[in-house]
Design a protein around this motif. Structure first.
Motif, PDB file in Angstrom:
ATOM      1  N   GLU A   1       0.830  -1.208   0.000  1.00 60.28           N
ATOM      2  CA  GLU A   1       0.000   0.000   0.000  1.00 60.28           C
ATOM      3  C   GLU A   1       0.865   1.259   0.000  1.00 60.28           C
ATOM      4  N   ILE A   2       1.858   1.285   0.879  1.00 60.39           N
ATOM      5  CA  ILE A   2       2.725   2.451   0.992  1.00 60.39           C
ATOM      6  C   ILE A   2       3.440   2.714  -0.336  1.00 60.39           C
ATOM      7  N   LEU A   3       3.945   1.659  -0.966  1.00 57.60           N
ATOM      8  CA  LEU A   3       4.640   1.823  -2.246  1.00 57.60           C
ATOM      9  C   LEU A   3       3.720   2.395  -3.320  1.00 57.60           C
ATOM     10  N   ILE A   4       2.506   1.917  -3.357  1.00 56.86           N
ATOM     11  CA  ILE A   4       1.545   2.409  -4.355  1.00 56.86           C
ATOM     12  C   ILE A   4       1.214   3.879  -4.097  1.00 56.86           C
ATOM     13  N   TYR A   5       1.030   4.250  -2.829  1.00 58.91           N
ATOM     14  CA  TYR A   5       0.713   5.640  -2.504  1.00 58.91           C
ATOM     15  C   TYR A   5       1.919   6.547  -2.763  1.00 58.91           C
ATOM     16  N   VAL A   6       3.123   6.053  -2.483  1.00 53.51           N
ATOM     17  CA  VAL A   6       4.325   6.828  -2.794  1.00 53.51           C
ATOM     18  C   VAL A   6       4.415   7.060  -4.298  1.00 53.51           C
ATOM     19  N   GLY A   7       4.091   6.017  -5.077  1.00 54.05           N
ATOM     20  CA  GLY A   7       4.096   6.147  -6.532  1.00 54.05           C
ATOM     21  C   GLY A   7       3.126   7.217  -7.016  1.00 54.05           C
ATOM     22  N   ILE A   8       1.980   7.297  -6.365  1.00 56.83           N
ATOM     23  CA  ILE A   8       0.981   8.319  -6.733  1.00 56.83           C
ATOM     24  C   ILE A   8       1.466   9.711  -6.318  1.00 56.83           C
ATOM     25  N   LEU A   9       1.955   9.825  -5.090  1.00 55.03           N
ATOM     26  CA  LEU A   9       2.367  11.126  -4.564  1.00 55.03           C
ATOM     27  C   LEU A   9       3.597  11.677  -5.282  1.00 55.03           C
ATOM     28  N   ILE A  10       4.515  10.813  -5.676  1.00 57.31           N
ATOM     29  CA  ILE A  10       5.737  11.307  -6.306  1.00 57.31           C
ATOM     30  C   ILE A  10       5.456  11.857  -7.701  1.00 57.31           C
ATOM     31  N   ARG A  11       4.338  11.400  -8.290  1.00 62.88           N
ATOM     32  CA  ARG A  11       3.924  11.938  -9.592  1.00 62.88           C
ATOM     33  C   ARG A  11       3.186  13.269  -9.419  1.00 62.88           C
ATOM     34  N   SER A  12       2.348  13.350  -8.389  1.00 65.21           N
ATOM     35  CA  SER A  12       1.525  14.553  -8.216  1.00 65.21           C
ATOM     36  C   SER A  12       2.205  15.640  -7.399  1.00 65.21           C
ATOM     37  N   GLU A  13       3.052  15.234  -6.422  1.00 67.75           N
ATOM     38  CA  GLU A  13       3.710  16.212  -5.555  1.00 67.75           C
ATOM     39  C   GLU A  13       5.187  15.833  -5.370  1.00 67.75           C
ATOM     40  N   PRO A  14       5.982  15.924  -6.409  1.00 64.49           N
ATOM     41  CA  PRO A  14       7.392  15.505  -6.303  1.00 64.49           C
ATOM     42  C   PRO A  14       8.178  16.270  -5.249  1.00 64.49           C
ATOM     43  N   GLY A  15       7.732  17.484  -4.901  1.00 69.99           N
ATOM     44  CA  GLY A  15       8.430  18.269  -3.900  1.00 69.99           C
ATOM     45  C   GLY A  15       8.470  17.618  -2.531  1.00 69.99           C
ATOM     46  N   LEU A  16       7.519  16.721  -2.249  1.00 67.28           N
ATOM     47  CA  LEU A  16       7.492  16.025  -0.962  1.00 67.28           C
ATOM     48  C   LEU A  16       8.728  15.146  -0.756  1.00 67.28           C
ATOM     49  N   PHE A  17       9.380  14.786  -1.860  1.00 71.85           N
ATOM     50  CA  PHE A  17      10.473  13.810  -1.793  1.00 71.85           C
ATOM     51  C   PHE A  17      11.841  14.458  -1.995  1.00 71.85           C
ATOM     52  N   GLN A  18      11.869  15.774  -1.958  1.00 71.23           N
ATOM     53  CA  GLN A  18      13.129  16.481  -2.142  1.00 71.23           C
ATOM     54  C   GLN A  18      14.101  16.116  -1.032  1.00 71.23           C
ATOM     55  N   GLY A  19      15.327  15.751  -1.415  1.00 73.30           N
ATOM     56  CA  GLY A  19      16.354  15.396  -0.444  1.00 73.30           C
ATOM     57  C   GLY A  19      16.334  13.945  -0.006  1.00 73.30           C
ATOM     58  N   LEU A  20      15.334  13.184  -0.462  1.00 75.19           N
ATOM     59  CA  LEU A  20      15.254  11.756  -0.112  1.00 75.19           C
ATOM     60  C   LEU A  20      15.739  10.928  -1.294  1.00 75.19           C
ATOM     61  N   LEU A  21      16.892  10.311  -1.149  1.00 72.06           N
ATOM     62  CA  LEU A  21      17.428   9.475  -2.230  1.00 72.06           C
ATOM     63  C   LEU A  21      16.904   8.053  -2.120  1.00 72.06           C
ATOM     64  N   THR A  22      16.950   7.515  -0.895  1.00 76.36           N
ATOM     65  CA  THR A  22      16.449   6.158  -0.652  1.00 76.36           C
ATOM     66  C   THR A  22      15.155   6.240   0.145  1.00 76.36           C
ATOM     67  N   LEU A  23      14.092   5.708  -0.414  1.00 73.33           N
ATOM     68  CA  LEU A  23      12.796   5.690   0.274  1.00 73.33           C
ATOM     69  C   LEU A  23      12.691   4.379   1.047  1.00 73.33           C
ATOM     70  N   ARG A  24      12.846   4.476   2.353  1.00 73.55           N
ATOM     71  CA  ARG A  24      12.801   3.293   3.214  1.00 73.55           C
ATOM     72  C   ARG A  24      11.373   3.122   3.720  1.00 73.55           C
ATOM     73  N   VAL A  25      10.695   2.152   3.151  1.00 70.33           N
ATOM     74  CA  VAL A  25       9.282   1.957   3.454  1.00 70.33           C
ATOM     75  C   VAL A  25       9.083   1.652   4.930  1.00 70.33           C
ATOM     76  N   GLY A  26       9.950   0.827   5.485  1.00 71.73           N
ATOM     77  CA  GLY A  26       9.832   0.496   6.905  1.00 71.73           C
ATOM     78  C   GLY A  26       9.954   1.714   7.784  1.00 71.73           C
ATOM     79  N   TYR A  27      10.809   2.658   7.399  1.00 65.28           N
ATOM     80  CA  TYR A  27      10.988   3.877   8.187  1.00 65.28           C
ATOM     81  C   TYR A  27       9.774   4.784   8.066  1.00 65.28           C
ATOM     82  N   LEU A  28       9.173   4.842   6.875  1.00 69.81           N
ATOM     83  CA  LEU A  28       7.955   5.626   6.696  1.00 69.81           C
ATOM     84  C   LEU A  28       6.833   5.070   7.576  1.00 69.81           C
TER      85      LEU A  28
END
Length: 373
Positions: A99-126
């Motif tokens: 679920e988290i991966l799918i929502y990240v995929g949606i958000l990174i397309r619509s709001e890429p600014g949310l992921f600025q400075g994050l190179l590795t997206l650690r799902v467990g940490y989220l």
């Protein structure tokens, strides 16, 4: 005689539970049934590709190793295999990770600014950050908040995820506050002691200390009086969490343990041994044993030491690994998230005495002293 066509399989029953629970909005049951049925969302591959093409990589589960990374597009079934291998022992975590991966995929397309400075997206940490925010709101422990998270609808999980990404730095600071250990004693009165390592006097073994820990951890052998030391340690804290900190069954409550069992009781030893044996990686299991020995030494040298919280070994060891790495790579302090796999590999190759030293440093780092007591 009942005809074969009337037979009902466990899979059929799980499918029915999945459907009915979904109709009723019982999301924790939905996720458990989906996990047991090894269900995979077919849009998972597209979501991962959307993340990767934007220059990110993904880490699933709680393992800090290259094997847990996703850095190239792959079919949804291969992604699911990686998730199943590295995610927490709670089978619902596999579904929540999807679920988290799918929502990240949606958000990174619509709001890429949310992921600025994050190179590795650690799902467990989220997931951990979402859990920490829930723990703060509900005034509960993280493992209790994790169970509450599993009851949220997919839409609510997506909203929570966006909130975490929006306030990423603040959420990380909140997690740090929740990890603190409050001590009712003056810092100047504490004797900070590093116990001689469990392999004191042994030269670097053939293959290095990691191989030594793999061999020791695989046998399940512990030093003499180890379980009595753990029992005495529990006199100085609210309890211990051994293994996955979001799994409630990994929590040992001191009040219950000390009132129901004695230091030399076999049942207590079996309980601690069971939690240690649940840790899959033998080298990490061995580091947990070394950490408990060092903590027991600190407690033994400080009879008045009293810690108000549960000592979470995952947290303590994680900080020990970080401090050990940054001691020799201070120029990488702002990029530690990228170096975690290397940091863990390096830590496993430290001597037991150095390991004990960094456990002590991590304990001091997490300690906050209560002024009024």
């Amino acid at each position: 005689m009942v005809a074969q066509d009337n037979r009902v399989t466990v899979a059929d029953l799980l499918d029915e539970v999945y459907t009915k629970a979904g109709d009723l909005g019982i999301w924790a049951v939905v996720r458990r049934a989906a996990g047991l049925r090894l269900m995979v969302d077919i849009s998972l591959s597209d979501a991962v590709t959307s993340i990767l093409v934007r220059g990110k990589q993904i880490a699933v589960g709680k393992a800090y190793s290259e094997a847990s990374l996703i850095s190239v597009p792959m079919p949804h079934d291969e992604i699911a295999d990686k998730i199943n291998h590295f995610c927490r022992e709670d089978i619902r975590d596999r579904v929540l990770t999807q679920e988290i991966l799918i929502y990240v995929g949606i958000l990174i397309r619509s709001e890429p600014g949310l992921f600025q400075g994050l190179l590795t997206l650690r799902v467990g940490y989220l997931i951990l950050l979402i859990t920490s925010e829930l723990a703060r709101e509900l005034h509960v422990t993280q493992d209790e908040a994790y169970d509450y998270l599993m009851q949220l609808s997919p839409f609510e999980v997506k909203v929570r995820l966006r909130q975490v990404l929006t306030g990423y730095t603040g959420m990380s600071n909140l997690l740090r506050q929740q990890e603190s250990l409050h001590v009712k004693q003056k810092e100047s009165d504490i004797a900070w002691v590093v116990l001689p390592g469990i392999a004191e006097g042994i030269e670097v073994p053939p293959g290095g200390w990691r191989r030594f820990r793999q061999a020791e951890g695989a046998t399940g052998r512990v030093p003499k009086e180890f379980f009595k030391q753990v029992w005495l340690l529990m006199q100085h804290c609210k309890g211990l969490v051994i293994g996955d900190k979001l799994e409630r069954r990994n929590r040992l409550d001191s009040e219950i343990m000390l009132s129901e069992m004695t230091a030399g009781e076999r049942n207590f030893a079996l309980l601690v041994e069971h939690l240690l044996n649940k840790i899959e990686a033998p080298e990490y299991r061995q580091v947990n044993i070394e950490a408990l020995i060092e903590l027991a030494a600190i407690a033994g040298n400080n009879p008045k030491l009293q810690i108000e919280e549960y000592i979470v070994l995952d947290v303590l060891i994680g900080h020990a690994v970080r401090l050990a790495w940054l001691e020799n790579h201070s120029q990488r302090s702002d990029r530690y998230d990228e170096d975690k796999a290397s940091a863990w590999r390096s830590f496993y190759n430290t001597s037991p005495r150095d390991c004990a030293s960094y456990i002590l440093k991590a304990f001091r780092f997490l300690t906050e002293f209560v002024k009024d007591f």
